[in-house]
Design an enzyme around this catalytic site. Structure first.
Site, mmCIF file in Angstrom:
data_model
loop_
_atom_site.group_PDB
_atom_site.id
_atom_site.type_symbol
_atom_site.label_atom_id
_atom_site.label_comp_id
_atom_site.label_asym_id
_atom_site.label_seq_id
_atom_site.Cartn_x
_atom_site.Cartn_y
_atom_site.Cartn_z
ATOM 1 N N CYS A 119 0.781 -1.285 0.093
ATOM 2 C CA CYS A 119 -0.047 0.075 -0.084
ATOM 3 C C CYS A 119 0.987 1.108 -0.170
ATOM 4 O O CYS A 119 1.856 1.196 0.336
ATOM 5 C CB CYS A 119 -0.710 0.103 1.045
ATOM 6 S SG CYS A 119 -1.725 -1.384 1.431
ATOM 7 N N ARG A 129 2.223 1.425 -5.778
ATOM 8 C CA ARG A 129 2.327 0.319 -4.720
ATOM 9 C C ARG A 129 1.172 -0.299 -4.587
ATOM 10 O O ARG A 129 1.043 -1.512 -3.897
ATOM 11 C CB ARG A 129 2.627 1.148 -3.533
ATOM 12 C CG ARG A 129 3.852 1.925 -3.548
ATOM 13 C CD ARG A 129 4.261 2.485 -2.366
ATOM 14 N NE ARG A 129 4.632 1.757 -1.342
ATOM 15 C CZ ARG A 129 5.641 1.340 -1.096
ATOM 16 N NH1 ARG A 129 6.542 1.843 -1.818
ATOM 17 N NH2 ARG A 129 5.759 0.372 -0.252
ATOM 18 N N TRP A 141 -3.370 -1.894 -1.472
ATOM 19 C CA TRP A 141 -3.312 -3.456 -1.914
ATOM 20 C C TRP A 141 -3.718 -4.308 -0.944
ATOM 21 O O TRP A 141 -3.065 -4.798 -0.161
ATOM 22 C CB TRP A 141 -1.854 -3.588 -2.437
ATOM 23 C CG TRP A 141 -1.461 -4.917 -3.267
ATOM 24 C CD1 TRP A 141 -1.726 -5.034 -4.666
ATOM 25 C CD2 TRP A 141 -1.262 -6.254 -2.714
ATOM 26 N NE1 TRP A 141 -1.508 -6.262 -4.985
ATOM 27 C CE2 TRP A 141 -1.340 -6.993 -3.997
ATOM 28 C CE3 TRP A 141 -1.165 -6.885 -1.559
ATOM 29 C CZ2 TRP A 141 -1.000 -8.237 -3.662
ATOM 30 C CZ3 TRP A 141 -0.911 -8.236 -1.328
ATOM 31 C CH2 TRP A 141 -0.611 -9.082 -2.632
ATOM 32 N N ASN A 159 0.278 0.324 6.064
ATOM 33 C CA ASN A 159 1.054 -0.475 5.037
ATOM 34 C C ASN A 159 1.493 -1.969 5.623
ATOM 35 O O ASN A 159 2.589 -1.662 6.514
ATOM 36 C CB ASN A 159 2.053 0.373 4.232
ATOM 37 C CG ASN A 159 2.715 -0.657 3.386
ATOM 38 O OD1 ASN A 159 2.330 -1.532 2.964
ATOM 39 N ND2 ASN A 159 4.211 -0.252 2.991
ATOM 40 N N GLY A 160 1.066 -2.977 5.472
ATOM 41 C CA GLY A 160 1.699 -4.150 5.982
ATOM 42 C C GLY A 160 0.788 -5.076 6.446
ATOM 43 O O GLY A 160 -0.370 -4.995 5.949
ATOM 44 N N GLU A 188 12.752 -14.403 -17.867
ATOM 45 C CA GLU A 188 12.099 -12.926 -17.683
ATOM 46 C C GLU A 188 11.265 -12.276 -18.692
ATOM 47 O O GLU A 188 10.174 -11.621 -18.539
ATOM 48 C CB GLU A 188 13.281 -11.859 -17.425
ATOM 49 C CG GLU A 188 13.305 -10.319 -17.518
ATOM 50 C CD GLU A 188 12.438 -9.928 -16.395
ATOM 51 O OE1 GLU A 188 12.336 -10.767 -15.423
ATOM 52 O OE2 GLU A 188 12.028 -8.610 -16.408
ATOM 53 N N LYS A 191 7.602 -10.933 -17.984
ATOM 54 C CA LYS A 191 6.912 -9.697 -18.401
ATOM 55 C C LYS A 191 5.542 -9.874 -19.094
ATOM 56 O O LYS A 191 4.544 -9.134 -19.045
ATOM 57 C CB LYS A 191 7.930 -9.102 -19.392
ATOM 58 C CG LYS A 191 9.428 -8.465 -18.590
ATOM 59 C CD LYS A 191 8.902 -7.281 -18.136
ATOM 60 C CE LYS A 191 8.679 -7.651 -16.754
ATOM 61 N NZ LYS A 191 9.866 -7.744 -15.847
ATOM 62 N N GLU A 250 2.752 -10.718 -16.600
ATOM 63 C CA GLU A 250 2.443 -9.739 -15.855
ATOM 64 C C GLU A 250 1.644 -8.689 -16.426
ATOM 65 O O GLU A 250 0.638 -8.383 -15.662
ATOM 66 C CB GLU A 250 3.780 -8.990 -15.341
ATOM 67 C CG GLU A 250 4.574 -9.452 -14.144
ATOM 68 C CD GLU A 250 5.533 -8.537 -13.921
ATOM 69 O OE1 GLU A 250 6.579 -8.168 -14.609
ATOM 70 O OE2 GLU A 250 5.687 -8.223 -12.585
ATOM 71 N N HIS A 254 12.000 -32.184 -23.111
ATOM 72 C CA HIS A 254 11.719 -33.066 -21.897
ATOM 73 C C HIS A 254 10.262 -32.662 -21.457
ATOM 74 O O HIS A 254 10.060 -33.104 -20.308
ATOM 75 C CB HIS A 254 12.782 -32.693 -20.930
ATOM 76 C CG HIS A 254 13.888 -33.111 -21.075
ATOM 77 N ND1 HIS A 254 14.540 -34.592 -21.353
ATOM 78 C CD2 HIS A 254 15.169 -32.357 -21.458
ATOM 79 C CE1 HIS A 254 15.474 -34.647 -21.943
ATOM 80 N NE2 HIS A 254 16.141 -33.431 -21.952
ATOM 81 N N LYS A 298 4.033 -2.829 -6.568
ATOM 82 C CA LYS A 298 5.283 -2.706 -7.218
ATOM 83 C C LYS A 298 6.345 -3.498 -6.171
ATOM 84 O O LYS A 298 7.457 -3.709 -6.375
ATOM 85 C CB LYS A 298 5.704 -1.105 -7.518
ATOM 86 C CG LYS A 298 7.098 -0.846 -7.790
ATOM 87 C CD LYS A 298 7.401 -1.403 -9.230
ATOM 88 C CE LYS A 298 8.865 -0.980 -9.737
ATOM 89 N NZ LYS A 298 9.068 -1.773 -10.943
HETATM 90 C C1 AGP Z 1 8.850 -7.561 -11.915
HETATM 91 O O1 AGP Z 1 8.296 -7.039 -13.273
HETATM 92 C C2 AGP Z 1 7.745 -7.688 -10.893
HETATM 93 N N1 AGP Z 1 6.609 -6.748 -10.689
HETATM 94 C C3 AGP Z 1 8.157 -8.566 -9.762
HETATM 95 O O2 AGP Z 1 8.470 -9.814 -9.978
HETATM 96 C C4 AGP Z 1 9.661 -7.953 -8.809
HETATM 97 O O3 AGP Z 1 10.648 -7.994 -9.597
HETATM 98 C C5 AGP Z 1 9.729 -8.484 -7.229
HETATM 99 O O4 AGP Z 1 8.604 -8.481 -6.786
HETATM 100 C C6 AGP Z 1 10.778 -8.123 -6.708
HETATM 101 O O5 AGP Z 1 10.824 -6.851 -6.327
HETATM 102 P P1 AGP Z 1 12.209 -6.232 -5.879
HETATM 103 O O6 AGP Z 1 13.099 -5.925 -7.015
HETATM 104 O O7 AGP Z 1 11.655 -4.627 -5.574
HETATM 105 O O8 AGP Z 1 12.572 -6.982 -4.554
#
Ligand code: AGP
Length: 612
Positions: free
Chosen positions: A2, A27, A73, A99-100, A485, A489, A492, A508, A607
């Site tokens: 959050c 966030r 969030w 937040n938490g 990666e 992407k 996501e 495999h 984020k």
């Molecule tokens: C990346 O596109 C993601 N949103 C997510 O996997 C991110 O890399 C992960 O949460 C780790 O975050 P950080 O690098 O801030 O620790």
């Protein structure tokens, strides 16, 4: 996860809070709310984004020089109007944003109910403010003391702001394992989850430490105490970021801006560190710990998500160049599996935000076991940057798009510098190869500038495959983590199922998925395994899969068999990931856009993942 913002001073708080929430919306964005003190305690909150809150508050009384705001969030309780923050105490005189996660909220709630409390929401946050309120009433202590005492009963992670109807010139903030920054203006204070809402008002900030309580009182200023009631002297730091870094700068989305910034951000990561003239690498932040790396029996890399993928590239780099054994661990697994950590191990934690809860916990565990822990973080002053023994900032600048792009390539830059430096010192590569690689690394920003030209072509490919239900990404060696990666992407931001695989592993299992509908992105730039990857493409084509090949040489063989060929400028294998990742970023960006997805704020994501 959050975002929290607070203002106390002489200006109208609401516009400052709203602007701050918009900056923090990356966030979390499922509901939003504000509390303002203006002779009354006004609470306005609703489901949806900050814009929905703005619409909702159009006709409301928004006056007040002290206020707190939240963008959520959801953890406990679905995203709706009632669960949105702020929450109020039993008496209704205190308001909190949080937040938490409060882990023992169920027990605390039960106890409070038995003592006559009633709750409106399903949140853990409401429990926290009821507890603070009860302590304040029963023990007749100042607000900050009630917060401190409540913290002793609460288990979990939190950054909170609390205001009280009874104290219209005071705000109390506290943190444990979730970030909180206090900006100091002229007789006014700005509080936020990170510095982005603060930078346009002041450059002077105090980062709260874990288990600290800050009391801001317009008469007496800022005072800080620990949970043990020790007085702490606020340490004022100067912010390095500027406002421009937080704007879209003419781009349609932050993600597009951040993809395009990579030549610059990689240069910034290398600046003053890669010294071509004297053939040296100097990472000032870890200088005093370099011997530990050079003599390490093993390097353990802990991270999550994209940062974990960077860690995998790090494994190839350190093993290939410096001949140091590396293990790359998901921080979330590492922290719970009683890992073996020896005193000659060096742990490297990688995190863009520097706030990821699992990575933080993994670091704490590694430190408890006596390991040296180094950090690679993007956010200056973040929790990970502060609890590691030493580290190197990536200097990519604020990354606002939820999908990480420029932070990833900046992490790869730092890992490349570290591995190359260790290789030289340990004499595991020849002087000639060292100098060649140094020059190649220096050339990466130029290669990135060139690869940006592939966007138009990638956009055409995106149009062809935007409705695909699955994607496969294949790579070998240094390009295997890039395949992971690329798949992440796409998942996501476009919500298309995608998997990354080492190219040879395809046969495999995943090969069973291939038919004429299936797009397969193949990273075919590897100099040493080139023929093998060509064979993998043949295997895909034999099953009628559609091949999108990323290659670094004009190549008749691949051009003949692949359906689409994206050519990238050649660069030495260890640094290809920084370049091959760019077309994959564009591919996911354009597919997401064509599918009408919210590129910068994909559903369900946040984020920085500050909860487990
Ligand atoms: C990346 O596109 C993601 N949103 C997510 O996997 C991110 O890399 C992960 O949460 C780790 O975050 P950080 O690098 O801030 O620790």
């Amino acid at each position: 996860m959050c975002g929290i913002v607070g203002y106390i001073g002489k200006k109208e708080a609401f516009p400052i809070i709203i602007k701050g929430l918009q900056r923090l919306e990356y966030r979390g964005y499922d509901s939003a709310g504000v509390a303002l003190l203006n002779g009354e305690l006004q609470i306005h909150k609703c489901k949806g984004k900050v814009q929905d809150l703005l619409n909702y508050t159009k006709d409301k009384n928004l006056h007040g020089y002290i206020g707190i705001g939240h963008t959520r969030w959801a953890t406990h309780g679905e995203p709706n109007d009632v669960n949105a923050h702020p929450h109020v105490s039993e008496v209704g005189n205190l308001a909190i944003i949080h937040n938490g996660i409060i882990e023992n909220y169920a027990t605390l709630k039960e106890e409070l109910i038995q003592r006559g409390h009633t709750f409106e929401s399903d949140t853990d946050t409401e429990v926290f403010v009821h507890l603070i309120g009860e302590i304040k009433e029963k023990q007749n202590v100042p607000l900050e003391e009630a917060v401190r005492m409540a913290m002793q009963h609460v288990v979990g992670a939190y950054a909170i702001l609390v205001i009280s109807y009874d104290h219209p010139r005071k705000m109390v903030a506290a943190r444990k394992s979730s970030p909180l920054v206090v900006g100091i203006g002229d007789g006014e204070y700005y509080l936020a989850s990170d510095a982005t809402p603060i930078v346009e008002y002041t450059r002077n900030v105090v980062y709260l430490n874990d288990e600290e309580i800050a009391c801001i009182d317009l008469e007496n200023g800022l005072s800080i105490k620990s949970i043990e009631n020790e007085v702490r002297t606020p340490f004022v730091e100067e912010l390095e970021m500027n406002l421009e870094m937080l704007e879209k700068g003419g781009y349609e989305h932050f993600m597009l801006k951040e993809i395009n910034e990579q030549a610059r951000s990689i240069k910034d990561s290398m600046r003053g560190r890669l010294r071509l003239e004297d053939k040296e690498i100097m990472l000032g932040g870890i200088k005093d710990y370099e011997d530990k790396i050079f003599n390490a029996d093993r390097i353990l890399i802990v991270a999550c998500g994209t940062s974990w993928h960077a860690g995998l590239v790090g494994e190839y780099l350190f093993e290939d160049l410096a001949r140091i054994p590396v293990e790359v661990e998901y921080a979330s697994e590492f922290r719970y599996r009683n890992p073996i950590i020896n005193k000659n191990d060096v742990v490297i934690a990688i995190s863009q935000s520097g706030e990821t809860a699992d990575t933080l916990a993994a670091i704490r565990l590694a430190k408890e076991k006596g390991a040296t822990v180094l950090g690679i973080c993007n956010v200056v002053g973040s929790s990970i940057a502060r609890i590691t023994d030493a580290g190197a900032y990536t200097h990519a600048g604020p990354e606002i798009g939820v999908a990480s792009t420029k932070a990833f390539t900046a992490q790869l830059t730092i890992l490349s510098l570290m591995a190359l430096r260790a290789a030289k010192q340990r004499q595991t590569i020849s002087e000639e190869r060292y100098e060649f690689l140094l020059k190649e690394l220096d050339r990466v920003p130029e290669a990135i500038e060139q690869v940006m030209k592939c966007e138009a072509q990638v956009k055409e490919i995106a149009a062809v495959f935007k409705d695909a239900r699955n994607f496969l990404y294949l790579g070998r060696g240094y390009n295997f983590p890039v395949a992971l990666e690329g798949a992440l992407k796409l998942k996501e931001i476009s919500y298309i199922h995608a998997e990354g695989y080492p190219a040879a592993e395809m046969k495999h299992g995943p090969i069973a998925l291939i038919d004429e509908e299936m797009p397969i992105v193949v990273l075919a730039t590897n100099q040493h395994a080139y023929e093998k990857i060509v064979s993998n493409i043949q295997e895909v084509k034999a099953r009628k899969g559609k091949v999108i090949a990323v290659t670094s040489k004009q190549d008749e063989e691949i051009s003949k068999i692949a359906d689409y060929v994206i050519e990238i400028p050649p660069i030495a294998d260890p640094f290809t990931p920084m370049v091959t990742t760019v077309p994959l970023q564009f591919l996911s960006y354009h597919i997401a856009l064509m599918r009408d997805c919210n590129v910068d704020q994909p559903r369900n994501l946040a984020k920085s993942v500050t909860v487990e």
